[in-house]
Design a protein around this motif. Sequence first.
Motif, PDB file in Angstrom:
ATOM      1  N   UNK A   1      10.224  30.204 -21.531  1.00 14.02           N
ATOM      2  CA  UNK A   1       9.992  31.431 -20.774  1.00 14.02           C
ATOM      3  C   UNK A   1       9.040  32.320 -21.558  1.00 14.02           C
ATOM      4  N   UNK A   2       8.489  33.310 -20.874  1.00 14.05           N
ATOM      5  CA  UNK A   2       7.499  34.193 -21.504  1.00 14.05           C
ATOM      6  C   UNK A   2       8.121  35.003 -22.643  1.00 14.05           C
ATOM      7  N   UNK A   3       9.404  35.344 -22.540  1.00 11.37           N
ATOM      8  CA  UNK A   3      10.008  36.198 -23.554  1.00 11.37           C
ATOM      9  C   UNK A   3      10.025  35.532 -24.926  1.00 11.37           C
TER      10      UNK A   3
ATOM     11  N   UNK B   1       7.882  40.710 -20.130  1.00  8.97           N
ATOM     12  CA  UNK B   1       6.967  39.816 -20.846  1.00  8.97           C
ATOM     13  C   UNK B   1       6.111  39.004 -19.886  1.00  8.97           C
TER      14      UNK B   1
ATOM     15  N   UNK C   1       3.339  35.384 -29.402  1.00  9.17           N
ATOM     16  CA  UNK C   1       4.107  36.518 -28.880  1.00  9.17           C
ATOM     17  C   UNK C   1       3.536  37.821 -29.436  1.00  9.17           C
TER      18      UNK C   1
ATOM     19  N   UNK D   1      -1.213  35.131 -25.403  1.00 11.40           N
ATOM     20  CA  UNK D   1       0.195  34.758 -25.554  1.00 11.40           C
ATOM     21  C   UNK D   1       0.471  33.348 -25.053  1.00 11.40           C
ATOM     22  N   UNK D   2      -0.231  32.951 -24.011  1.00 11.55           N
ATOM     23  CA  UNK D   2      -0.018  31.614 -23.449  1.00 11.55           C
ATOM     24  C   UNK D   2      -0.833  30.540 -24.161  1.00 11.55           C
TER      25      UNK D   2
ATOM     26  N   UNK E   1       6.248  31.675 -24.874  1.00 13.71           N
ATOM     27  CA  UNK E   1       5.085  31.692 -23.985  1.00 13.71           C
ATOM     28  C   UNK E   1       4.136  30.529 -24.263  1.00 13.71           C
TER      29      UNK E   1
ATOM     30  N   UNK F   1      18.481  37.529 -18.851  1.00 13.42           N
ATOM     31  CA  UNK F   1      18.374  36.877 -20.153  1.00 13.42           C
ATOM     32  C   UNK F   1      18.859  37.769 -21.284  1.00 13.42           C
TER      33      UNK F   1
END
Lengths: 557, 557
Positions: free
Chosen positions: B45-47, A46, B458, A461-462, B50, A341
């Motif tokens: 975290x990105x998973x 990701x 996401x 996504x960010x 994000x 994770x």
Amino acid sequence: MTKDRLIYLPLGGAGEIGMNAYVYGYGPEGKERLILVDLGVTFPDMDSSPGVDLILPDTAWLEANAHRLEAIFITHAHEDHIGALAHLWPRLKAPVYARRFTGRIAEMKLDEAGIATDILHIVAPRPDTVNVGPFKVQFVPVSHSIPESSALVIDTPAGRIVHTGDFKLDGNPIVGEAFDPLLWHEIAKEGVRVMTCDSTNIFNPNPGRSEATLAVPLGEFIAAQTGMVVATTFASNVARLKTLAEAAQASGRSICMLGRAMKKMLSAAVESGVLTDFPPIVTPEEAVHIPRENLMLIVTGSQGERRAASAQLSRGKYLGLSMKDGDTFLFSSKTIPGNERGVIRIMNAFSEMGVEVVDDRGGLYHTSGHANRPDLEAVHDLLAPEILIPMHGEHRHLREHAKIAMAKGIASDVVTNGMMMDLTTSRPQVVEYIETGRTYLDGTVLIGALDGVVRDRIRMGLNGHVLVTVIIDEDDVPLGDAWVETMGLADKGRSGSSLGDQIEDELAEFLERANNKLVASDQKLDEAIRRIVRQVSMEEIGKKPEVSVVISRLAAE
Amino acid sequence: MTKDRLIYLPLGGAGEIGMNAYVYGYGPEGKERLILVDLGVTFPDMDSSPGVDLILPDTAWLEANAHRLEAIFITHAHEDHIGALAHLWPRLKAPVYARRFTGRIAEMKLDEAGIATDILHIVAPRPDTVNVGPFKVQFVPVSHSIPESSALVIDTPAGRIVHTGDFKLDGNPIVGEAFDPLLWHEIAKEGVRVMTCDSTNIFNPNPGRSEATLAVPLGEFIAAQTGMVVATTFASNVARLKTLAEAAQASGRSICMLGRAMKKMLSAAVESGVLTDFPPIVTPEEAVHIPRENLMLIVTGSQGERRAASAQLSRGKYLGLSMKDGDTFLFSSKTIPGNERGVIRIMNAFSEMGVEVVDDRGGLYHTSGHANRPDLEAVHDLLAPEILIPMHGEHRHLREHAKIAMAKGIASDVVTNGMMMDLTTSRPQVVEYIETGRTYLDGTVLIGALDGVVRDRIRMGLNGHVLVTVIIDEDDVPLGDAWVETMGLADKGRSGSSLGDQIEDELAEFLERANNKLVASDQKLDEAIRRIVRQVSMEEIGKKPEVSVVISRLAAE
């Protein structure tokens, strides 16, 4: 003749663990005949590659020189060595050579991709030899964590190359051939010009342990459990599957395999003849009726993969089977860095079910498939190459490995993807830098990692995404207000009212004031709108979203 | 009186490592007076999160009962214990109690958030006592990896609670108080009803090591380096900063600290009086002029954080300083699971510069701040509580810890976030399940983790985004063709032509055929367009993107 040279060019795997693809060439400069060793993938995450299905090496250079490519050799069937074969073969179109088990896996992959499998040639181990162009290539059995892993002895007019592939020193690997020092001694006798060597475990200072050391602890552990036992390991580690299954059998448990990869690997091992005496297995339908204390499942998903059998079981019932209080889940595996994770998520899900989760207990229930530093040094000494090129490692692994070689007086260097080396000279020399990188399999399409597609996804996504639609009439006057949609952004911000409404209000005010000249220019209008959207978003919610502006101009009729 | 009960309700930290927030209450059912111990964050975290800035516990229940909240106690200044204080305090508005160093950090946070710092009360260690409602609370110094970490002794009419906070058994922690068994013995003498206990290292079977054991190996290591040495550790580990700095000083090196958190922690330690004899430090401007072999940098970013000093140095010059061939980078730290990718990225970037990268060498250069299993067991025995509640751990840690306690005959249970326990009865009992979860600080806004905002991000990150704009005229007839923009999707797919064009063509055809009734309905038109976009995308590129449809209807004038 004196102008012929021997070159080495990694396109993947040198400066990373994964995506192995190594080119060797021999001949006059720019006209070298080429072979490719391995064509693997690496896996997306990701952080850097969301939504991507697989990561492949960028083989553009090799494609442009495909007419010079004599053959592709696959050392073993791990995805990081074979996974890109079916995806990239149509661009390379060279015959493929592999041993039986690897060949069986390659066959399945080519078949699925609709590629005729007659391009595939099964080769017996040394002394059998493949003659392609100026190269004479032999497969030398080595022990690893998959059947029939091979080093390659590549003889060229400029001398002998030993490409180790992935290997460990295992005198009793349970399935497949043991590491045979005599064989290597014999290979070394004729002189080794270049050793291209696995670097994965260069930082591990302890001698490696044999796969055979696991049978007793695994047997004792499984026998001691009172509920159902579920064990996971890499499906391709057929030796481990066998050790686990035999331990289960010895403790009176029926064995059931879950996960597509398990079945695929097991059947390939049987079909290719490397596995002959695997204990009988039961189907999931049969397993449901077996008392839990008499049952062991061997499942995929040792790395916490969301769709694998272990993750399915951690979420509830899978093929009629489920885990419960008193059962045991064993990771007969190591977590690859970056997968923590996912693995921890599964451990905790099982813990919530009352399942006892056991990891490899510091090596008691797992051993690596790669040679550790002392083992690597032993092989350096055995082969005594003039040049050692570390491969199969991140930069730090390659650097450490090269340092160790140089300390022994072996010429060495850190060679990373894209560095074309001349190995004819006394010390390896860079002769050219080739553009390399990563290719993404994204859905069904291959895209370049730097095409910006995935970058845009990461940004959305960010930062979230704001869409603005404005309609401009024939006279360059806005028709009604701008329309704003937000996605992935907080509904309400500082002012307490809707972010979309706030932006629309601000844009309405702007469009009212905007002069015709600005409105008439798509670019200026677009820029002005973007600026306002980001400014309002920043004030309201403290974020700068991605912005798409659609300007629809009504044509004068 | 007999109806009064003692309750425990974790809102964060129980079933995860991070985001600690534990509520205790005493009084009649539903009218218990409450205290909150710690108010921490966890990191995105990105998973799963994000673009999120921080993750905070969902304190909705506590907010609804804020009128019953007597006080907030902060055990120590780690972000997972104090990080949410300034963000959530305005919703809770109770006085905050902490020791000096923790208080200094809290003060900075409150100040930054514009909250008057007079809500903050600095408390001396036991025997000093805070009387709030039915609770008498004392701060008991424990050793950990930050100065002035404290356990809390909470006396209630239903008995004594010992809330350990984060701790280890360290007889010589370099900075701050040593673990004092006599003090704990004294606390135990009066009888302990409940011990709420750190579970982080429950799976580590070895006795923990003192911070003091690091001085010699770190000293020898730093003295042996010939280039510049750069060391990283958690900025809050003031003892480690001191050990590193003293080792540098002993080897004739000037010390320069890089990273905002370093300066903040160091000044808080000096201002609060816990640190009195730190070696002199030089500024980055001065450091530039010092020969590399006489310089040591101590920098932030032990977890590979992209914006920290270590990552900046791995990308090149930072504040005029840069690393080069012959320098050494030391991780005097452990990588927290999940941060491996970031740490490895930095290691390899340094390796490319020719920098020697050294990790903690299996504990030689780092020791944990949490008690291991034998240490935890020693404290169980010392306090001899009637009930042990494991906290500060993932589910698997809590489960293991509870099992160990129960094996000794101590009443225990796995209590996770949202479980309100009655601790008055002989065994802890669940009396209510409170809705808990995570709150995201996203930019400047707090949003619920399940609001769908981050889920949409996401999805865009994984699947890309297609925007469709259609204009419908006054008579429900499409005006011109649909306009399509794609973001985060391959430009070209199977047909070889632009994905956007393909979708537009398909939509044009659809709009031409569509009957007035369908076009007149926003919902039906939207659904039909979505279906076509996904279908074309699937055929062309094998992906189903997120789709936003904007239908602009021209009003009849």
